[in-house]
Motif scaffolding. Structure first.
Motif, PDB file in Angstrom:
ATOM      1  N   VAL A  43      88.957  24.044  15.519  1.00 55.05           N
ATOM      2  CA  VAL A  43      89.484  25.264  16.729  1.00 55.05           C
ATOM      3  C   VAL A  43      88.003  25.742  17.406  1.00 55.05           C
ATOM      4  N   THR A  44      88.354  25.798  18.402  1.00 54.58           N
ATOM      5  CA  THR A  44      87.185  26.652  19.394  1.00 54.58           C
ATOM      6  C   THR A  44      87.649  27.864  20.064  1.00 54.58           C
ATOM      7  N   GLN A  45      87.110  28.812  19.770  1.00 58.19           N
ATOM      8  CA  GLN A  45      87.252  30.014  20.354  1.00 58.19           C
ATOM      9  C   GLN A  45      85.873  30.493  21.221  1.00 58.19           C
ATOM     10  N   ALA A  46      85.669  30.183  22.432  1.00 60.29           N
ATOM     11  CA  ALA A  46      84.585  30.296  23.340  1.00 60.29           C
ATOM     12  C   ALA A  46      83.951  31.531  23.641  1.00 60.29           C
ATOM     13  N   GLN A  47      85.020  32.487  23.619  1.00 59.01           N
ATOM     14  CA  GLN A  47      84.687  33.862  23.854  1.00 59.01           C
ATOM     15  C   GLN A  47      84.076  34.497  22.622  1.00 59.01           C
ATOM     16  N   THR A  48      82.664  34.537  22.363  1.00 54.90           N
ATOM     17  CA  THR A  48      82.185  35.142  21.352  1.00 54.90           C
ATOM     18  C   THR A  48      82.142  36.592  21.083  1.00 54.90           C
ATOM     19  N   GLU A  49      82.116  37.104  22.463  1.00 52.73           N
ATOM     20  CA  GLU A  49      82.419  38.881  22.588  1.00 52.73           C
ATOM     21  C   GLU A  49      83.106  39.256  23.844  1.00 52.73           C
ATOM     22  N   ILE A  50      83.996  40.106  23.716  1.00 47.24           N
ATOM     23  CA  ILE A  50      84.739  40.616  24.973  1.00 47.24           C
ATOM     24  C   ILE A  50      84.663  42.049  24.761  1.00 47.24           C
ATOM     25  N   VAL A  64      93.687  42.026  28.201  1.00 53.06           N
ATOM     26  CA  VAL A  64      92.785  41.048  27.783  1.00 53.06           C
ATOM     27  C   VAL A  64      93.260  40.024  27.204  1.00 53.06           C
ATOM     28  N   THR A  65      92.572  38.726  27.327  1.00 51.81           N
ATOM     29  CA  THR A  65      93.188  37.333  26.877  1.00 51.81           C
ATOM     30  C   THR A  65      92.071  36.753  26.178  1.00 51.81           C
ATOM     31  N   LEU A  66      92.355  36.355  24.862  1.00 51.59           N
ATOM     32  CA  LEU A  66      91.549  35.620  24.191  1.00 51.59           C
ATOM     33  C   LEU A  66      92.076  34.121  23.883  1.00 51.59           C
ATOM     34  N   ASP A  67      90.966  33.525  24.171  1.00 48.16           N
ATOM     35  CA  ASP A  67      91.170  32.110  24.443  1.00 48.16           C
ATOM     36  C   ASP A  67      91.070  31.357  23.046  1.00 48.16           C
ATOM     37  N   CYS A  68      91.923  30.175  22.744  1.00 45.69           N
ATOM     38  CA  CYS A  68      91.773  29.314  21.454  1.00 45.69           C
ATOM     39  C   CYS A  68      92.221  28.187  21.986  1.00 45.69           C
ATOM     40  N   GLN A 110      85.592  30.286  15.294  1.00 46.35           N
ATOM     41  CA  GLN A 110      84.485  31.174  15.373  1.00 46.35           C
ATOM     42  C   GLN A 110      84.773  32.845  15.447  1.00 46.35           C
ATOM     43  N   GLY A 111      85.986  32.930  15.847  1.00 43.79           N
ATOM     44  CA  GLY A 111      86.162  34.224  16.050  1.00 43.79           C
ATOM     45  C   GLY A 111      85.904  34.846  17.385  1.00 43.79           C
ATOM     46  N   THR A 112      86.641  35.910  17.967  1.00 46.64           N
ATOM     47  CA  THR A 112      86.138  36.740  19.227  1.00 46.64           C
ATOM     48  C   THR A 112      85.921  37.979  18.810  1.00 46.64           C
TER      49      THR A 112
END
Lengths: 120, 113
Positions: free
Chosen positions: A4-11, A19-23, A112-114
């Motif tokens: 699983v990849t969450q490319a956005q470390t911080e927003i 706001v959209t969090l990608d997974c 990794q979490g956002t």
């Protein structure tokens, strides 16, 4: 192997912004489950949603909505009109469905979490 | 109240001193699991248990042991802790894997000097 990849470390957003969090996930299995969990500053982990691989219908719950697309292996999470209380770490996770003789269905793989920060 | 209870919540120890982090759930869940949370790495599964006497390795089992002698308890054992095991640990339980939602404990912050 599943991933699983969450490319956005911080927003960082300002209150009332959407706001959209990608997974993005990887698995060779055709049957699986996807989850989102929230970890507010207090540290506990809170379940938000579960989606199985056969159900691509988008879901809306209040200000939260989820967009599941098998074609792109994505399960994105959108917060509409964000609020300061939405500030948290958000985790996407993947679990496989059990099959005969298999034991890997006990595994749950998190991204990794956002870190989302909503400013007043 | 339905809950997953971990103890201790905070612990500072020294390299090589055996320690056990206890985990207990009161929801009669079959599935239990341990995770560690490290900055930039998210949550990584250490061990899980599908039921009493049934345990299996997660993604990062090295240096840890578990046992599941009773349905409600799933202790995490560090036989010889090392500094790279300094982390935030979460225990979780679920009624039905893999589709069941996980109920997490409050976390145990462990520091190994």
């Amino acid at each position: 192997a599943q991933k699983v990849t969450q490319a956005q470390t911080e927003i960082s957003v300002v209150e009332k912004e959407d706001v959209t969090l990608d997974c993005v996930y990887e698995t060779r299995d055709t049957t699986y489950y996807l989850f989102w969990y929230k970890q507010p500053p207090s540290g506990e982990l809170v379940f938000l949603i579960r989606r199985n691989s056969f159900d691509e219908q988008n879901e809306i719950s209040g200000r939260y909505s989820w967009n599941f697309q098998k074609s792109t292996s994505s399960f994105n999470f959108t917060i509409t009109a964000s609020q300061v209380v939405d500030s948290a770490v958000y985790f996407c996770a993947l679990s496989l469905k059990p099959y005969a003789g298999g034991t890997s269905y006990g595994k749950l793989t998190f991204g990794q979490g956002t870190i989302l920060t909503v400013h007043p | 109240e339905a809950q997953v209870t971990q103890n201790p919540r905070y612990l500072i120890t020294v390299t090589g001193k055996k320690l056990t982090v206890t985990c207990s759930q009161n929801m009669n869940h079959e599935y239990m699991s341990w995770y560690r949370q490290d900055p930039g790495l998210g949550l990584r599964q250490i061990y899980y248990s599908m039921n009493v006497e049934v345990t299996d390795k997660g993604d990062v089992p090295e240096g840890y042991k578990v046992s599941r002698k009773e349905k409600r308890n799933f202790p995490l054992i560090l036989e010889s802790p090392s500094p790279n095991q300094t982390s935030l640990y979460f225990c979780a339980s679920s009624l039905a894997r893999p589709k069941g939602e996980l109920f997490f404990g409050e976390g145990s912050r462990l520091t190994v000097l």
